[in-house]
Design an enzyme around this catalytic site. Structure first.
Site: not given
Length: 318
Positions: A27, A38, A40, A89, A226, A255
């Site tokens: 692809l 992440g 915070g 990660r 929503p 967040d």
């Protein structure tokens, strides 16, 4: 610095576009966009976007951790890094051009050892008196006890810091048992806090106030997707309903909502305005593609709409 955020399970996020996802084919993708991610960390980034300041405390290691630090430095975000040997990660989001479908690939977090956790506790215990709000957001990585956020609640309560938590599962339950300033559950997490499989819209107000009466939180802001959010305190229940917009991505919406809430709280705004900014920021985040957070111009436009609608008696239900 009034606001501190904590991220135990950060990520280096990248998103790209491809025409169509097909099995067993090579692809061709567009050049990827890298962003710090992440819970915070996203809260700190969204606060910055909206003109505020915060200190981002997070755990990081390896080349991805170094890139995370560089990205946040470029955004002008003050940071304190708790170093670990394991690499941070990396998550991948692929948007299919032909359908606008979004495919999100989340990787497991790196294990966080005892030394890093002790440093984290020490840093929180030594936060200066000027810190008014501590935001713990996101999942707990491998190696971290389910009651870790709850341990921090005890420290925050002792220091007189208003503790805001956005997490799920057992970590949410155990933290709520210690009593915090503000929780931002969705309806599923509200059910969990109430010890129920599920709850109806008819029940949600009474259940939210019951949770508050048990001392689990002073304020609940229940995310309704929503449909905006429900604010609950021991004295009031109100709803903030955003305008209908075309959603491009829900990544970072929660967040961004937390960022709007804590930024408005740090400015001394009343709770109605606090929740309006939270809903405006969360809604604005859904208007951006990929892993991009809210844009300040969108936040301000939605806030203006909410204020006008509120003046007409339609934006906030009492």
């Amino acid at each position: 610095m009034k606001i501190v955020t904590l991220t135990l399970n950060p990520s280096l996020d990248k998103h790209t576009y491809t025409e169509r996802l097909l099995p067993d084919k090579k692809l061709r993708c567009d050049e990827p966009v890298y962003e710090a991610g992440g819970g915070g960390i996203n809260v700190s980034r969204a606060i910055k976007i909206m003109g505020g300041e915060s200190l981002a405390i997070y755990v990081a290691g390896g080349p991805a951790g170094e890139q995370l630090e560089k990205l946040l430095r470029e955004e002008g975000i003050e940071q304190y890094i708790i170093k670990i040997e394991q690499p941070t990660r990396e998550n991948l989001t692929v948007i299919e051009k032909s359908t606008a479908n979004q495919y999100r690939f989340g990787m497991p977090g790196s294990e966080v050892g005892e030394a890093a956790l002790k440093e984290c506790i020490s840093v929180i215990e030594e936060l200066p008196d000027e810190v008014e709000f501590l935001v713990a957001s996101g999942s707990l990585p491998p190696g971290v006890a389910e009651d870790f956020y709850a341990q921090l609640a005890e420290i925050a309560n002792r220091k007189g810091i208003k503790y805001i938590v956005d997490t799920s599962g057992k970590a949410l339950e155990k933290t709520a048992d210690k009593g915090v300033y503000l929780l931002k559950p969705n309806l599923g997490e509200l059910s969990q806090l109430a010890g129920k499989e599920e709850i109806s819209a008819i029940e949600q107000e009474a259940i939210a106030q019951e949770i508050i009466s048990k001392g689990k939180a002073e304020i609940l802001v229940v995310s309704l997707g929503p449909r905006g959010a429900m604010l609950a305190t021991k004295d009031q229940v109100e709803y903030v309903v955003p305008p209908t917009i075309k959603q491009k991505s829900t990544v970072g919406a929660g967040d961004s909502m937390v960022a709007g809430l804590v930024l408005a709280l740090s400015r001394g705004e009343n709770l109605r305005d606090v929740v309006q900014r939270g809903v405006a920021a969360g809604t604005a985040a859904t208007m951006t593609a990929g892993t991009e957070l809210c844009r300040n111009e969108d936040v301000e436009t939605i806030l203006e709409w909410l204020n006008k609608t509120d003046e007409k008696g339609g934006g906030i239900d009492h």
